[in-house]
Design an enzyme around this catalytic site. Structure first.
Site, PDB file in Angstrom:
ATOM      1  N   ARG A 194      55.401 -49.648  33.325  1.00 57.03           N
ATOM      2  CA  ARG A 194      55.672 -50.901  32.622  1.00 57.03           C
ATOM      3  C   ARG A 194      55.339 -52.134  33.467  1.00 57.03           C
ATOM      4  O   ARG A 194      55.929 -53.190  33.296  1.00 57.03           O
ATOM      5  CB  ARG A 194      57.132 -50.956  32.157  1.00 57.03           C
TER       6      ARG A 194
ATOM      7  N   SER B  98      62.097 -51.606  22.612  1.00 57.69           N
ATOM      8  CA  SER B  98      62.977 -51.163  23.697  1.00 57.69           C
ATOM      9  C   SER B  98      63.363 -52.334  24.584  1.00 57.69           C
ATOM     10  O   SER B  98      62.503 -53.079  25.047  1.00 57.69           O
ATOM     11  CB  SER B  98      62.285 -50.084  24.530  1.00 57.69           C
TER      12      SER B  98
ATOM     13  N   GLU C 234      62.980 -54.775  29.850  1.00 56.26           N
ATOM     14  CA  GLU C 234      61.594 -54.522  29.467  1.00 56.26           C
ATOM     15  C   GLU C 234      61.104 -55.659  28.579  1.00 56.26           C
ATOM     16  O   GLU C 234      59.933 -56.003  28.584  1.00 56.26           O
ATOM     17  CB  GLU C 234      61.490 -53.185  28.738  1.00 56.26           C
TER      18      GLU C 234
END
Length: 311
Positions: free
Chosen positions: A184, A233, A303
């Site tokens: 990520r 998310s 995130e």
């Protein structure tokens, strides 16, 4: 006493926005950003720029004063705009940057192309390996920047190269290794704008490709909240564990803060019930982090990208 809202305007009463040349795209002052995000919350951009194409964007960047903050957004799926708005210039890469082309086993997509659209174009061309993109909300530009992934695969698995512009409007091009992709994350600087990417696919059985994309769609519908104001998310999975499991174990499923709620269906999703503020959503996320930390000792990391200032 409340603090004044940060501003990028120059001193002496001058306004940096007055010095910019005309563009072929759309430029709006004090423009609401909430309509461009999946949460539908947040304050305005001091200047919102929607360039007509890459040449239009390069001209804007070349003229933008060095001290003015620059923020780039795409589909707004993984984004929380704070209620105080975003100082400086916000560039939105929308449909004008959404072209998708297929040549051989390569799929080239503009930064504004939705991940799902890229998966469908590959499928239509009889190419497999990109079905996982249909499980990622958002567009290719953001997917490259954060090395987005789903269902066991990520951009690093298929990315050949990406290209874009720097803060001065100068072009850059890097292969997958040069992008420094991690979980990520990428090595791209905040002032580097992704304009597009080339992805490697492979010939496959059309029926099998479609079946895999349908499997991903069905899984998302069964396990993730649908048709609600959410940004995907919220927290990255910690090594060897799942954020949702830690959140659930800490008793956060269904937790609320004002108009914001932790999803009962998938507790790594925060939901705007309809009238939430960005502060309520962010504060709820911080409360989830605190409870998980106290319960399991694990520090969850956002995130969702948070931009702007709190009033």
């Amino acid at each position: 006493m409340s603090q004044p809202r940060p501003t990028a305007r120059t001193t002496g009463g001058a306004d940096w926005r007055d010095s910019l040349p005309p563009l072929r795209g759309r430029v709006d002052r004090d423009a609401p950003l909430a309509p461009f995000t999946w949460f539908h919350v947040g304050g305005p951009a001091e200047l919102l720029v929607r360039p007509a194409d890459s040449a239009d964007l390069a001209a804007f960047l070349a003229a933008l004063p060095a001290g003015v903050p620059l923020t780039v957004i795409g589909a707004g799926s993984n984004l929380l705009v704070r209620d105080g708005g975003v100082p400086g210039a916000v560039v939105r890469l929308g449909p004008a940057f959404g072209a998708v082309t297929v040549a051989g086993g390569m799929v080239t997509a503009g930064a504004g192309a939705l991940d799902l659209a890229v998966a469908r174009e590959a499928e239509a061309a009889g190419l497999g390996g990109l079905e996982f993109l249909s499980g990622i909300p958002g567009s290719i530009g953001g997917a490259v920047r954060m090395n987005a992934g789903a269902f066991g695969r990520c951009l690093a698995d298929v990315l050949v190269e990406a290209h874009g512009l720097d803060r001065a409007g100068q072009p850059w091009r890097r292969d997958a290794a040069g992008l420094g992709l991690g979980y990520r994350t990428s090595a791209l600087g905040d002032d580097e704008i992704v304009l597009g990417a080339t992805l490697a696919a492979h010939p496959g059985d059309p029926a099998a490709i479609k079946a895999e994309r349908e499997r991903i769609r069905a899984h998302r519908e069964a396990h993730q909240p649908q048709k609600v104001r959410t940004a995907g998310s919220t927290f990255a999975n910690p090594p060897g564990d799942s954020a949702w499991r830690l959140i659930d174990a800490a008793g956060c499923r269904g937790l609320t803060r004002g108009g914001a709620r932790v999803s009962d269906k998938h507790c790594n999703f925060l939901i705007n019930l309809g009238e939430a503020t960005a502060a309520e959503i962010e504060d709820l996320g911080e409360e989830v982090r605190r409870r998980v930390r106290e319960h399991s000792g694990v520090e969850l990391h956002w995130e969702i990208r948070r931009i702007g200032v709190r009033p």
